[in-house]
Design an enzyme around this catalytic site. Structure first.
Site, PDB file in Angstrom:
ATOM      1  N   ASP A  97       0.854  -1.182   0.000  1.00 53.99           N
ATOM      2  CA  ASP A  97       0.000   0.000   0.000  1.00 53.99           C
ATOM      3  C   ASP A  97       0.896   1.241   0.000  1.00 53.99           C
ATOM      4  O   ASP A  97       2.121   1.138   0.111  1.00 53.99           O
ATOM      5  CB  ASP A  97      -0.964  -0.016   1.180  1.00 53.99           C
ATOM      6  CG  ASP A  97      -0.266   0.046   2.530  1.00 53.99           C
ATOM      7  OD1 ASP A  97       0.932   0.360   2.568  1.00 53.99           O
ATOM      8  OD2 ASP A  97      -0.926  -0.223   3.541  1.00 53.99           O
ATOM      9  N   SER A  98       0.307   2.402  -0.142  1.00 57.89           N
ATOM     10  CA  SER A  98       1.113   3.618  -0.300  1.00 57.89           C
ATOM     11  C   SER A  98       1.562   4.213   1.025  1.00 57.89           C
ATOM     12  O   SER A  98       2.374   5.132   1.053  1.00 57.89           O
ATOM     13  CB  SER A  98       0.307   4.680  -1.053  1.00 57.89           C
ATOM     14  OG  SER A  98      -0.755   5.140  -0.221  1.00 57.89           O
ATOM     15  N   GLY A  99       1.007   3.711   2.127  1.00 53.42           N
ATOM     16  CA  GLY A  99       1.281   4.316   3.429  1.00 53.42           C
ATOM     17  C   GLY A  99       0.343   5.449   3.758  1.00 53.42           C
ATOM     18  O   GLY A  99       0.370   5.991   4.866  1.00 53.42           O
ATOM     19  N   ASP A 151      -3.272   8.300  -1.809  1.00 57.95           N
ATOM     20  CA  ASP A 151      -4.615   8.880  -1.823  1.00 57.95           C
ATOM     21  C   ASP A 151      -4.888   9.523  -0.473  1.00 57.95           C
ATOM     22  O   ASP A 151      -4.189   9.257   0.504  1.00 57.95           O
ATOM     23  CB  ASP A 151      -5.672   7.811  -2.108  1.00 57.95           C
ATOM     24  CG  ASP A 151      -5.726   6.742  -1.022  1.00 57.95           C
ATOM     25  OD1 ASP A 151      -4.648   6.357  -0.521  1.00 57.95           O
ATOM     26  OD2 ASP A 151      -6.822   6.282  -0.669  1.00 57.95           O
ATOM     27  N   GLN A 193     -12.035   7.159  -4.297  1.00 56.84           N
ATOM     28  CA  GLN A 193     -12.494   7.697  -3.019  1.00 56.84           C
ATOM     29  C   GLN A 193     -13.900   8.285  -3.222  1.00 56.84           C
ATOM     30  O   GLN A 193     -14.608   7.859  -4.109  1.00 56.84           O
ATOM     31  CB  GLN A 193     -11.494   8.725  -2.480  1.00 56.84           C
ATOM     32  CG  GLN A 193     -10.219   8.108  -1.929  1.00 56.84           C
ATOM     33  CD  GLN A 193     -10.416   7.366  -0.618  1.00 56.84           C
ATOM     34  OE1 GLN A 193     -11.457   7.445   0.024  1.00 56.84           O
ATOM     35  NE2 GLN A 193      -9.400   6.613  -0.207  1.00 56.84           N
ATOM     36  N   GLY A 220     -11.227   4.009   1.461  1.00 63.85           N
ATOM     37  CA  GLY A 220     -12.097   4.829   2.284  1.00 63.85           C
ATOM     38  C   GLY A 220     -13.370   4.153   2.740  1.00 63.85           C
ATOM     39  O   GLY A 220     -14.326   4.819   3.136  1.00 63.85           O
ATOM     40  N   ASP A 270      -7.897  -7.385   1.468  1.00 65.84           N
ATOM     41  CA  ASP A 270      -6.877  -7.584   2.495  1.00 65.84           C
ATOM     42  C   ASP A 270      -7.435  -7.113   3.824  1.00 65.84           C
ATOM     43  O   ASP A 270      -8.348  -6.280   3.852  1.00 65.84           O
ATOM     44  CB  ASP A 270      -5.601  -6.791   2.176  1.00 65.84           C
ATOM     45  CG  ASP A 270      -5.738  -5.333   2.578  1.00 65.84           C
ATOM     46  OD1 ASP A 270      -5.237  -4.977   3.668  1.00 65.84           O
ATOM     47  OD2 ASP A 270      -6.375  -4.548   1.849  1.00 65.84           O
ATOM     48  N   CYS A 308     -12.441 -27.649   9.367  1.00 62.67           N
ATOM     49  CA  CYS A 308     -11.253 -26.916   8.909  1.00 62.67           C
ATOM     50  C   CYS A 308     -10.051 -27.854   8.780  1.00 62.67           C
ATOM     51  O   CYS A 308      -9.840 -28.733   9.630  1.00 62.67           O
ATOM     52  CB  CYS A 308     -10.930 -25.783   9.890  1.00 62.67           C
ATOM     53  SG  CYS A 308      -9.527 -24.761   9.384  1.00 62.67           S
ATOM     54  N   CYS A 310      -6.828 -26.745   8.679  1.00 60.10           N
ATOM     55  CA  CYS A 310      -5.586 -26.055   9.057  1.00 60.10           C
ATOM     56  C   CYS A 310      -4.805 -26.859  10.099  1.00 60.10           C
ATOM     57  O   CYS A 310      -5.329 -27.764  10.745  1.00 60.10           O
ATOM     58  CB  CYS A 310      -5.888 -24.647   9.582  1.00 60.10           C
ATOM     59  SG  CYS A 310      -6.423 -24.579  11.312  1.00 60.10           S
ATOM     60  N   CYS A 313      -6.408 -26.920  13.654  1.00 58.41           N
ATOM     61  CA  CYS A 313      -7.596 -27.768  13.783  1.00 58.41           C
ATOM     62  C   CYS A 313      -7.267 -29.250  13.615  1.00 58.41           C
ATOM     63  O   CYS A 313      -7.947 -30.108  14.189  1.00 58.41           O
ATOM     64  CB  CYS A 313      -8.664 -27.339  12.782  1.00 58.41           C
ATOM     65  SG  CYS A 313      -9.414 -25.739  13.200  1.00 58.41           S
ATOM     66  N   HIS A 339      -5.142 -20.588  11.986  1.00 61.72           N
ATOM     67  CA  HIS A 339      -6.540 -20.963  11.728  1.00 61.72           C
ATOM     68  C   HIS A 339      -7.297 -19.842  11.025  1.00 61.72           C
ATOM     69  O   HIS A 339      -7.997 -20.080  10.026  1.00 61.72           O
ATOM     70  CB  HIS A 339      -7.268 -21.323  13.021  1.00 61.72           C
ATOM     71  CG  HIS A 339      -8.740 -21.426  12.816  1.00 61.72           C
ATOM     72  ND1 HIS A 339      -9.329 -22.498  12.180  1.00 61.72           N
ATOM     73  CD2 HIS A 339      -9.745 -20.535  13.073  1.00 61.72           C
ATOM     74  CE1 HIS A 339     -10.635 -22.285  12.076  1.00 61.72           C
ATOM     75  NE2 HIS A 339     -10.910 -21.104  12.614  1.00 61.72           N
TER      76      HIS A 339
END
Length: 373
Positions: A97-99, A151, A193, A220, A270, A308, A310, A313, A339
């Site tokens: 990401d741009s920060g 942004d 945005q 946003g 994300d 699950c 994983c 589990c 998990h």
């Protein structure tokens, strides 16, 4: 600008009742099957997990944070190490990401101008400046496969005039980022945005689409607004953003929002939720969450989720994991992080399967009926 031989996105299947679709995004570090959830590796690590554990969960791509990596250890050191992939020994794609979100979260420690965002470090109070050109240069040093434009993340709530002014600056910054890009082995995504105003969201989607980035993000959202409002904004945007480019909803990762986001045509997601709540002793399950640290699980010898696959589990019980959490053992956070990450990625795999077989709408209806917000 939109075409780049190092990247390609193809839609493979489209749902007949919604905007849900599956696709494949080709990058220099491998192909990504969409819709996809990207675990967040803020500081070049997904918290409490090794790379092998992240891979075993089925991760196709992870996210790194420009602000934090700029602060520590510094983008020049990472460049010297051969880029972020080499530095952290991650062979698959990385998105940075741009920060911008972190800078805007600093509140009184930052000041916005047309030039960019001036801010003080949350670590030592030192002064810095992120311009559109600088965040692209930092991300080029990091060597991520996908970079984000700088942004302005409009707060919620915000009045119409402020939101419009903020959106227009985001558009000007997006063009400056596009003009600053030097490396065609990295894809640059634009960001829509417009706050919680559908008319502004549509204007922003049209402008970002016109700038012809390789992919388009929606920023946003999930900033405190009610979920129906977020879905309304997504509906306004995804009908405008190009069909032949990936759409990325930033910072959204709860199961219900993933299902509803996919239904509205989003391809990439994300969120820090998965590992953050793990460190607080909470597990994600089909109908919501289990607060494993609660006393009711002290003698519960079942796995977190019997369906699950994983590591946690397959090998451990709720009672054992609760014991680890209550005694502040690191392994508790590790097992719950594994998990929660696998649960979310498995959900995306299931969603892809339902879109491909034409059963997504039925799945969506049943899932949302069972989910407890």
């Amino acid at each position: 600008m939109g075409y780049n031989r190092n990247f390609d996105f193809k839609v493979e299947a489209v749902d007949g009742f919604s905007r849900a679709r599956t696709g494949v995004l080709k990058t220099p570090h491998g192909e990504i099957k969409t819709p996809v959830f990207m675990p967040v590796g803020t500081q070049a690590t997904v918290k409490a997990m090794t790379n092998d554990q992240v891979l075993e969960c089925g991760a196709q791509i992870i996210l790194g944070n420009t602000y934090h990596l700029y602060m520590r250890p510094g983008h020049e050191l990472i460049r010297e190490a051969g880029g972020l992939h080499q530095f952290m020994n991650w062979k698959k794609p990385i998105l940075t990401d741009s920060g911008g979100f972190q800078v805007f979260s600093l509140g009184d420690l930052r000041k916005l101008t047309e030039e960019g965002a001036a801010f003080q470090s949350h670590l030592d109070g030192s002064r810095h400046m992120f311009t559109p050109e600088k965040v692209v240069a930092i991300q080029e040093a990091l060597g991520s496969d996908i970079m984000m434009v700088l942004d302005e993340c409009t707060p919620y709530p915000a009045d119409f005039a402020y939101t419009k002014h903020s959106m227009e600056r985001t558009h000007r910054w997006a063009k400056r980022c596009r003009d600053a890009q030097q490396n065609d082995k990295q894809a640059l995504f634009g960001i829509v945005q417009g706050g919680m105003y559908p008319e502004l969201r549509k204007i922003s989607a049209e402008e970002i689409a016109r700038l012809d980035f390789i992919g388009n993000a929606i920023g946003g959202l999930s900033v405190g607004e009610p979920k129906p409002m977020m879905y309304e904004m997504l509906d306004a945007v995804t009908e405008i953003l190009p069909e032949d480019k990936p759409r990325y909803l930033m910072g959204v990762g709860s199961a219900d929002c993933l299902v509803e986001g996919v239904a509205r045509g989003v391809d990439m997601f994300d969120c820090v939720l998965q590992t953050r709540i793990a460190r607080n002793g909470t597990a994600l399950v089909r109908n919501g969450k289990l607060v494993i640290r609660n006393a009711e699980y002290a003698k519960d010898f079942r796995p977190i989720d019997e369906s699950c696959d994983c590591y946690a589990c397959r090998n451990h019980t709720r009672a054992y994991i609760r014991h680890l959490v209550k005694t502040n053992e690191i392994l508790g956070a590790i097992l719950l992080s594994i998990h929660n990450t696998r649960f979310t990625i498995r959900l995306m795999e299931e969603i892809r399967g339902h879109i491909q077989t034409g059963t997504f709408e039925e799945f969506r209806r049943e899932f949302m009926a069972d989910f407890q917000i």
